[in-house]
Scaffold this motif. Structure first.
Motif, PDB file in Angstrom:
ATOM      1  N   LYS A   7       0.835  -1.220   0.000  1.00  0.00           N
ATOM      2  CA  LYS A   7       0.000   0.000   0.000  1.00  0.00           C
ATOM      3  C   LYS A   7       0.865   1.264   0.000  1.00  0.00           C
ATOM      4  CE  LYS A   7      -4.236  -1.708   2.134  1.00  0.00           C
ATOM      5  NZ  LYS A   7      -5.065  -1.732   3.355  1.00  0.00           N
ATOM      6  N   SER A  40      -4.146   3.209  -7.597  1.00  0.00           N
ATOM      7  CA  SER A  40      -5.268   2.714  -6.799  1.00  0.00           C
ATOM      8  C   SER A  40      -4.955   1.364  -6.144  1.00  0.00           C
ATOM      9  CB  SER A  40      -6.485   2.566  -7.710  1.00  0.00           C
ATOM     10  OG  SER A  40      -7.397   1.666  -7.143  1.00  0.00           O
ATOM     11  N   GLU A  41      -5.501   1.184  -4.924  1.00  0.00           N
ATOM     12  CA  GLU A  41      -5.315  -0.091  -4.223  1.00  0.00           C
ATOM     13  C   GLU A  41      -6.075  -1.235  -4.894  1.00  0.00           C
ATOM     14  OE1 GLU A  41      -5.943   0.279   0.004  1.00  0.00           O
ATOM     15  OE2 GLU A  41      -4.322   1.753   0.200  1.00  0.00           O
ATOM     16  N   ILE A  79       2.034   1.765  -3.589  1.00  0.00           N
ATOM     17  CA  ILE A  79       0.931   2.185  -4.465  1.00  0.00           C
ATOM     18  C   ILE A  79       0.600   3.659  -4.207  1.00  0.00           C
ATOM     19  CG2 ILE A  79      -1.561   1.899  -4.854  1.00  0.00           C
ATOM     20  CD1 ILE A  79      -1.161  -1.123  -4.542  1.00  0.00           C
ATOM     21  N   SER A  80       0.572   4.032  -2.918  1.00  0.00           N
ATOM     22  CA  SER A  80       0.218   5.414  -2.590  1.00  0.00           C
ATOM     23  C   SER A  80       1.314   6.376  -3.067  1.00  0.00           C
ATOM     24  CB  SER A  80      -0.003   5.487  -1.079  1.00  0.00           C
ATOM     25  OG  SER A  80       0.261   6.747  -0.590  1.00  0.00           O
ATOM     26  N   ILE A  96      -4.237  -4.409  -5.975  1.00  0.00           N
ATOM     27  CA  ILE A  96      -3.868  -5.524  -5.079  1.00  0.00           C
ATOM     28  C   ILE A  96      -4.721  -6.744  -5.381  1.00  0.00           C
ATOM     29  CG2 ILE A  96      -3.872  -6.319  -2.673  1.00  0.00           C
ATOM     30  CD1 ILE A  96      -3.297  -3.380  -1.871  1.00  0.00           C
TER      31      ILE A  96
END
Ligand code: NAD
Ligand code: TDX
Length: 339
Positions: free
Chosen positions: A259, A268-269, A262-263, A272
């Motif tokens: 996360k 976007s999560e 990604i951030s 995952i």
């Protein structure tokens, strides 16, 4: 002062490669020999900035090939051996354990024999915290150098076996050795089969990121530069026969790591994807590195500064990892994940 000859095995890989560059630049009075078989994990393009330096040499060889290794030692009188060469990926050890025994156990034994025969002055064996097995989720528990060895994967069992051989050559023959056991490394030139570079490269290509199980397993992340300074210290100051743990006190769940990346990349999560868990997946690793800190080691990166530096490096070096994921790696990825 006479020049020292330093043999680094596995210097075309991730950590060995960073260590070779660190040593070539820090010690112009040392000759650094990078000995590597150039398996799928080895790549020399990472050394473009140092390959013309007077104190850098490359030798292509298999550490398990006794005759060739002896002939190299007959030509060069090495003072130090820093042994990184290994099969290093846990998932590959689950599908193909045999090569792990050949390289990690038999290869190490060949090197120990020649180190003894040619009377080297220090053999540093680079091992892993995975030899201690796993910890539960109690945050007050850590691996120390006294923790019993309880490896759970064919990879960690092969590393533990090599550690025991290194110890035995010290006890039996008085070989001047050290063993270092470090936590998960990350940083420049990390091969994109491992969690952090796999996540960065896949997010940048807008591809799904496979997270094993529920993503709650914990790893203790150590920036590769801090690992290099630790090995440098052990090489020069380590007491013969001693084991030193190297760790960053940077525990994160795998899901947190994914996360965070990604951030940082503004994606976007939804990328995952939870996939089938790794067999025998160790729950948690965490290192107590007090012994090494008493010797004078201090990490320079926190996870926040290290991951930011690493993401930037992957953004700036797309051509390096794109060349890797475009080759044989594609077949490996499809076999491993079916994504
Ligand atoms: P890597 O897989 O990136 O590199 C391994 C290198 O060894 C490659 O260049 C490969 O070509 C070479 N090699 C493989 N078999 C060989 C053989 N038979 N003869 C000569 N060379 C051979 O590995 P890495 O992540 O850089 O790990 C280096 C060492 O550190 C390993 O011993 C590993 O067990 C240990 N370690 C790694 C981590 C980590 O997080 N990556 C953590 C703890 C310990
Ligand atoms: O696709 C993945 N999805 C996932 O959830 C991959 C490749 C990994 N994971 C998980 C498994 C682990 O809990 O992420 C964690 C880290 O996995 P790896 O990057 O494969 O590292 P690990 O298995 O922890 O081992 C690493 O650290 C110790 C090195 O590969 C070893 O060489 C070292 O000894």
């Amino acid at each position: 002062m006479t020049r020292k000859k330093v043999l680094v095995t596995g210097g075309a890989g991730f950590i060995g490669g960073n260590f070779v560059q660190y040593m070539v630049n820090k010690y112009p009075q040392y000759d650094i020999y990078n000995l590597d078989l150039l398996t799928y994990a080895g790549d020399l393009t990472k050394h473009r900035d140092i390959e013309l330096n007077d104190n850098y040499y490359f030798v292509k060889a298999d550490i398990a090939d006794r005759e060739t290794i002896i002939s190299i030692f007959e030509k060069e009188k090495f003072n130090y051996i820093i042994h990184f060469a290994a099969e290093s990926h846990v998932d590959r050890s689950i599908t193909e354990p045999e090569i792990f025994v050949r390289t990690n156990v038999l290869g190490t034994q060949v090197l120990l024999d020649v180190a003894k025969q040619f009377e080297i002055t220090k053999f540093v064996h680079v091992s892993t915290d995975e030899v201690y097995g796993e910890l539960d989720f109690d945050p007050t528990t850590f691996f120390t150098e006294e923790t019993p060895l309880q490896p759970n994967s064919p990879y960690s069992a092969s590393k533990a076996s090599s550690d025991l051989l290194v110890r035995a050559y010290h006890e039996t023959f008085g070989l001047p050795v050290n063993i270092t056991r470090c936590s998960n490394n990350y940083g420049p030139f990390h091969f994109p089969e491992k969690l952090i570079p796999l996540t960065i490269s896949r997010v940048l290509n807008a591809q799904k990121v496979p997270v094993y199980g529920d993503g709650k397993n914990i790893r203790d992340w150590l920036h590769v530069f801090d690992h290099c300074t630790a090995i440098d210290l052990v090489l020069h100051e380590g007491e013969n026969g001693e084991v030193y743990n190297v760790g960053g006190h940077n525990e994160r769940t795998n899901l947190d790591v994914v996360k965070t990346i990604i951030s940082a990349l503004g994606k976007s999560e939804d990328l995952i994807e939870f996939v089938q868990d790794r067999l025998g997946h160790d729950k948690r690793y965490a290192i107590d590195s007090n012994k090494l800190q008493k010797l004078g080691w201090k990490p320079t990166y926190t996870f926040e500064t290290g991951i930011a530096q690493t993401i930037k490096w992957y953004l700036d070096h797309k051509e390096w990892w794109e060349q890797i994921i475009s080759g044989d790696y594609q077949n490996y990825f499809e076999r491993q994940y079916y994504l």
